[in-house]
Design an enzyme around this catalytic site. Structure first.
Site, PDB file in Angstrom:
ATOM      1  CG  ASP A   9     -32.250 177.634   9.874  1.00  0.00           C
ATOM      2  OD1 ASP A   9     -31.375 178.481  10.115  1.00  0.00           O
ATOM      3  OD2 ASP A   9     -33.312 177.913   9.314  1.00  0.00           O
ATOM      4  CG  ASP A 128     -40.742 185.206  11.288  1.00  0.00           C
ATOM      5  OD1 ASP A 128     -39.694 185.765  10.923  1.00  0.00           O
ATOM      6  OD2 ASP A 128     -40.855 184.604  12.370  1.00  0.00           O
TER       7      ASP A 128
END
Ligand SMILES: O=C(O)c1ccccc1NCC(=O)[C@H](O)[C@H](O)COP(=O)(O)O
Length: 239
Positions: A9, A128
């Site tokens: 990330d 998500d």
């Protein structure tokens, strides 16, 4: 066999991990290219690469991300801020294997249906969730009901889902196996599990869900925190 996708990330040019995906909770792990090359050398079949600045709307790391994808011989799943023609073109143009759309699937359903029809399995949708409520815009805004959205995306031919329990993400609390079972029961498309993996036993538990439709698992924090090595993880899911 369960596929493993180590995560890189990227925030402000650095490899980081967040807790619950919240901006401001970053722990930095240095150069994203070095991290990606390390996972590749260790035998990863996939890299899960996220542009967190693009996801949060605080800029982007396009050049850095493109550099990482270019350096990979393995498959790359690219995520973060892919919401329109320009960002999709840039993402697919890196040569990544597939992209993961999140916010767009909640806010721009017509555009998402169009790009699913155009690009087939190069498009995955990230679901998500907190509970069964979807979150968009870097996981900061509610975006509707998980199962209603899943039903629509199934109808539109979405090839694959990446399912993250935000309450587990970056916490090393273990994956939400029930959520994954429930999503698998609501779709015949493959599901990639994301968030919370802490131990090799978590990976073994995810591997038991392969017959139900779990195809892969994203692993972030556990690898950076050296809870186990990627080699050990690959061995655990091969057993
Ligand atoms: O993927 C995104 O677009 C994203 C957006 C905003 C915050 C976080 C985002 N992704 C995080 C990840 O994909 C993690 O790398 C992954 O869930 C690994 O979690 P963990 O193993 O718990 O560190």
């Amino acid at each position: 066999m369960l596929e493993l996708l180590p995560a890189v990330d990227v925030r402000d040019g650095q490899a980081v991990r967040l807790v619950h995906g919240e901006s401001g909770t970053e722990t930095s792990y240095g150069d994203p290219l070095a991290a990606a090359l390390a996972w590749q050398r260790a035998g990863a079949p996939w890299l899960h690469l996220v542009d967190l600045d693009a996801a949060f709307g605080t800029g982007d790391n396009r050049a850095r991300i493109a550099e990482v994808v270019r350096a990979m011989d393995i498959k790359v799943e690219l995520s973060g801020g892919i919401r329109d023609d320009d960002s999709l073109r840039a993402a697919l143009g890196t040569g990544c294997t597939r992209v993961n759309l999140g916010t767009a699937a909640l806010e721009s359903p017509d555009w998402v249906a169009k790009v699913i029809a155009e690009h087939g399995d190069r498009i995955a949708v990230g679901l998500d969730v907190r509970g069964t409520t979807l979150r968009g815009r870097g996981w900061t805004r509610d975006g509707g009901d998980l199962y209603e959205t899943l039903e629509r995306l199934n109808r539109e031919g979405c090839a694959r889902y990446v399912v993250t329990d935000i309450n587990k993400d970056g916490t090393l609390k273990g994956p939400n196996l029930q959520l994954l079972r429930d999503v698998c029961a609501a779709t015949d498309r493959p599901v990639v599990a994301s968030g919370g993996v802490a131990t090799l036993d978590d990976l073994r538990a995810l591997a038991t869900l392969v017959p139900e439709g779990v195809e892969g698992a994203i692993v972030g924090k556990a690898l950076y925190a050296r809870a186990f090595t990627l080699e050990e993880a690959l061995e655990a899911v091969a057993a």
